[in-house]
Design a protein around this motif. Structure first.
Motif, PDB file in Angstrom:
ATOM      1  N   PRO A 167      -6.176  12.429   3.653  1.00  0.00           N
ATOM      2  CA  PRO A 167      -5.946  11.693   4.894  1.00  0.00           C
ATOM      3  C   PRO A 167      -4.913  10.580   4.744  1.00  0.00           C
ATOM      4  O   PRO A 167      -4.512   9.981   5.717  1.00  0.00           O
ATOM      5  CB  PRO A 167      -7.330  11.104   5.206  1.00  0.00           C
ATOM      6  CG  PRO A 167      -7.955  10.929   3.866  1.00  0.00           C
ATOM      7  CD  PRO A 167      -7.452  12.070   3.023  1.00  0.00           C
ATOM      8  N   VAL A 168      -4.504  10.295   3.491  1.00  0.00           N
ATOM      9  CA  VAL A 168      -3.569   9.202   3.251  1.00  0.00           C
ATOM     10  C   VAL A 168      -2.312   9.764   2.589  1.00  0.00           C
ATOM     11  O   VAL A 168      -2.381  10.357   1.518  1.00  0.00           O
ATOM     12  CB  VAL A 168      -4.198   8.122   2.345  1.00  0.00           C
ATOM     13  CG1 VAL A 168      -3.222   6.980   2.145  1.00  0.00           C
ATOM     14  CG2 VAL A 168      -5.502   7.627   2.941  1.00  0.00           C
ATOM     15  N   ALA A 169      -1.188   9.633   3.228  1.00  0.00           N
ATOM     16  CA  ALA A 169       0.056  10.115   2.651  1.00  0.00           C
ATOM     17  C   ALA A 169       0.406   9.304   1.412  1.00  0.00           C
ATOM     18  O   ALA A 169      -0.003   8.149   1.264  1.00  0.00           O
ATOM     19  CB  ALA A 169       1.183  10.019   3.691  1.00  0.00           C
ATOM     20  N   ALA A 170       1.161   9.921   0.515  1.00  0.00           N
ATOM     21  CA  ALA A 170       1.538   9.242  -0.718  1.00  0.00           C
ATOM     22  C   ALA A 170       2.271   7.948  -0.405  1.00  0.00           C
ATOM     23  O   ALA A 170       3.227   7.925   0.363  1.00  0.00           O
ATOM     24  CB  ALA A 170       2.422  10.164  -1.554  1.00  0.00           C
ATOM     25  N   GLY A 171       1.806   6.854  -0.997  1.00  0.00           N
ATOM     26  CA  GLY A 171       2.450   5.562  -0.804  1.00  0.00           C
ATOM     27  C   GLY A 171       2.025   4.830   0.449  1.00  0.00           C
ATOM     28  O   GLY A 171       2.377   3.674   0.634  1.00  0.00           O
ATOM     29  N   ALA A 172       1.291   5.499   1.329  1.00  0.00           N
ATOM     30  CA  ALA A 172       0.863   4.855   2.578  1.00  0.00           C
ATOM     31  C   ALA A 172      -0.434   4.085   2.350  1.00  0.00           C
ATOM     32  O   ALA A 172      -1.240   4.456   1.499  1.00  0.00           O
ATOM     33  CB  ALA A 172       0.657   5.900   3.668  1.00  0.00           C
ATOM     34  N   PRO A 173      -0.642   3.007   3.098  1.00  0.00           N
ATOM     35  CA  PRO A 173      -1.894   2.270   2.946  1.00  0.00           C
ATOM     36  C   PRO A 173      -3.061   3.096   3.478  1.00  0.00           C
ATOM     37  O   PRO A 173      -2.877   3.936   4.366  1.00  0.00           O
ATOM     38  CB  PRO A 173      -1.671   1.016   3.805  1.00  0.00           C
ATOM     39  CG  PRO A 173      -0.655   1.437   4.814  1.00  0.00           C
ATOM     40  CD  PRO A 173       0.247   2.406   4.113  1.00  0.00           C
ATOM     41  N   PRO A 174      -4.253   2.904   2.949  1.00  0.00           N
ATOM     42  CA  PRO A 174      -5.408   3.659   3.446  1.00  0.00           C
ATOM     43  C   PRO A 174      -5.741   3.256   4.879  1.00  0.00           C
ATOM     44  O   PRO A 174      -5.345   2.180   5.341  1.00  0.00           O
ATOM     45  CB  PRO A 174      -6.526   3.237   2.480  1.00  0.00           C
ATOM     46  CG  PRO A 174      -6.099   1.908   1.958  1.00  0.00           C
ATOM     47  CD  PRO A 174      -4.607   1.966   1.877  1.00  0.00           C
ATOM     48  N   PRO A 175      -6.455   4.130   5.609  1.00  0.00           N
ATOM     49  CA  PRO A 175      -6.855   3.768   6.971  1.00  0.00           C
ATOM     50  C   PRO A 175      -7.662   2.470   6.975  1.00  0.00           C
ATOM     51  O   PRO A 175      -8.412   2.197   6.050  1.00  0.00           O
ATOM     52  CB  PRO A 175      -7.724   4.959   7.408  1.00  0.00           C
ATOM     53  CG  PRO A 175      -7.314   6.082   6.516  1.00  0.00           C
ATOM     54  CD  PRO A 175      -6.936   5.454   5.212  1.00  0.00           C
ATOM     55  N   LYS A 176      -7.505   1.696   8.013  1.00  0.00           N
ATOM     56  CA  LYS A 176      -8.209   0.420   8.101  1.00  0.00           C
ATOM     57  C   LYS A 176      -9.688   0.665   8.389  1.00  0.00           C
ATOM     58  O   LYS A 176     -10.047   1.290   9.378  1.00  0.00           O
ATOM     59  CB  LYS A 176      -7.605  -0.453   9.205  1.00  0.00           C
ATOM     60  CG  LYS A 176      -8.278  -1.821   9.339  1.00  0.00           C
ATOM     61  CD  LYS A 176      -7.585  -2.662  10.369  1.00  0.00           C
ATOM     62  CE  LYS A 176      -8.302  -4.002  10.560  1.00  0.00           C
ATOM     63  NZ  LYS A 176      -8.433  -4.759   9.321  1.00  0.00           N
ATOM     64  N   ALA A 177     -10.542   0.191   7.499  1.00  0.00           N
ATOM     65  CA  ALA A 177     -11.979   0.307   7.703  1.00  0.00           C
ATOM     66  C   ALA A 177     -12.438  -0.759   8.688  1.00  0.00           C
ATOM     67  O   ALA A 177     -12.076  -1.930   8.568  1.00  0.00           O
ATOM     68  CB  ALA A 177     -12.712   0.148   6.374  1.00  0.00           C
TER      69      ALA A 177
END
Length: 221
Positions: free
Chosen positions: A20-30
């Motif tokens: 669900p997280v592209a390489a280098g992208a920040p994780p989804p905001k919890a």
């Protein structure tokens, strides 16, 4: 059996997922933190008792357990075998009948309880971070576990409770030794997009598989 349990932890479920997280992208905001509560044999899910969540469980108020009352920080949900769950609130209450049912098969119940603040650093507590979409899917999974009567209402089990702040409800599914409470917890967490081991009948196995198969940002420190 040890090999089966080991493979049950090591083999992820689902087996293949797209990240669900592209390489280098920040994780989804919890935006929500739920708590996985564990004992030696059982797990519960503690849901934050925010006004919108309390509203979803407002049906409990008619049965004498109002989730919106002052001091409630968490609504705790667990699924289990009817006989063992209701008749064995403590180990001192253990008797042959409920144990036999737990080792074979039994009707199931949902155990709902209200709690104040819970220490997230306690060794029996595992915080899990969810975004809004994941939290909604988890909520749907919990609510779908209740059986409904002909009028579409949840069915409270009369006279079944441990104390002042809990109730039992009729639930969907049969409880068996192979598909017990921790298997239900794992399935509900998978509905929220987490990965677990393929078969995790014990709390320690479920928690180990969560840590093994999910990125660090899903499991709060």
């Amino acid at each position: 059996m040890v090999l089966v349990l080991g493979l049950g932890v090591l083999i992820p479920r689902p087996l293949f997922v797209s990240s669900p997280v592209a390489a280098g992208a920040p994780p989804p905001k919890a935006t929500r933190t739920i708590l996985l509560l564990s004992t030696e044999i059982h797990t519960d899910l503690a849901l934050p008792a925010s006004p919108d969540v309390a509203e979803r469980f407002s049906f409990m108020a008619a049965d004498g357990l109002d989730p919106s009352q002052p001091g409630v920080a968490y609504i705790i949900a667990g699924w289990g075998g009817r006989s063992f769950y209701i008749e064995t609130p403590t180990w001192s209450d253990l008797s042959p009948g409920p144990v036999f049912n737990a080792l074979t098969y039994d009707r199931s119940v949902m155990h709902m309880a209200l709690a104040g603040d819970i220490d997230r650093d306690h060794p029996t507590v595992t915080p899990v971070e969810l975004d809004e979409d994941a939290f909604e899917r988890l909520m749907q999974g919990v609510l779908a576990s209740f059986s409904l009567d002909g009028s579409g209402e949840r069915i409270v089990v009369p006279g079944a409770q441990y104390g002042e702040y809990d109730l039992f409800y009729e639930a969907e599914g049969l409880f068996t030794a192979l598909a017990g409470c921790n298997v239900w917890t794992g399935a509900t967490l998978r509905q929220a997009g987490l990965r677990t081991g393929w078969w995790t009948p014990l709390p320690g196995l479920l928690i180990l598989s969560l840590k093994l198969h999910n990125p660090d940002y899903r499991l709060a420190s």
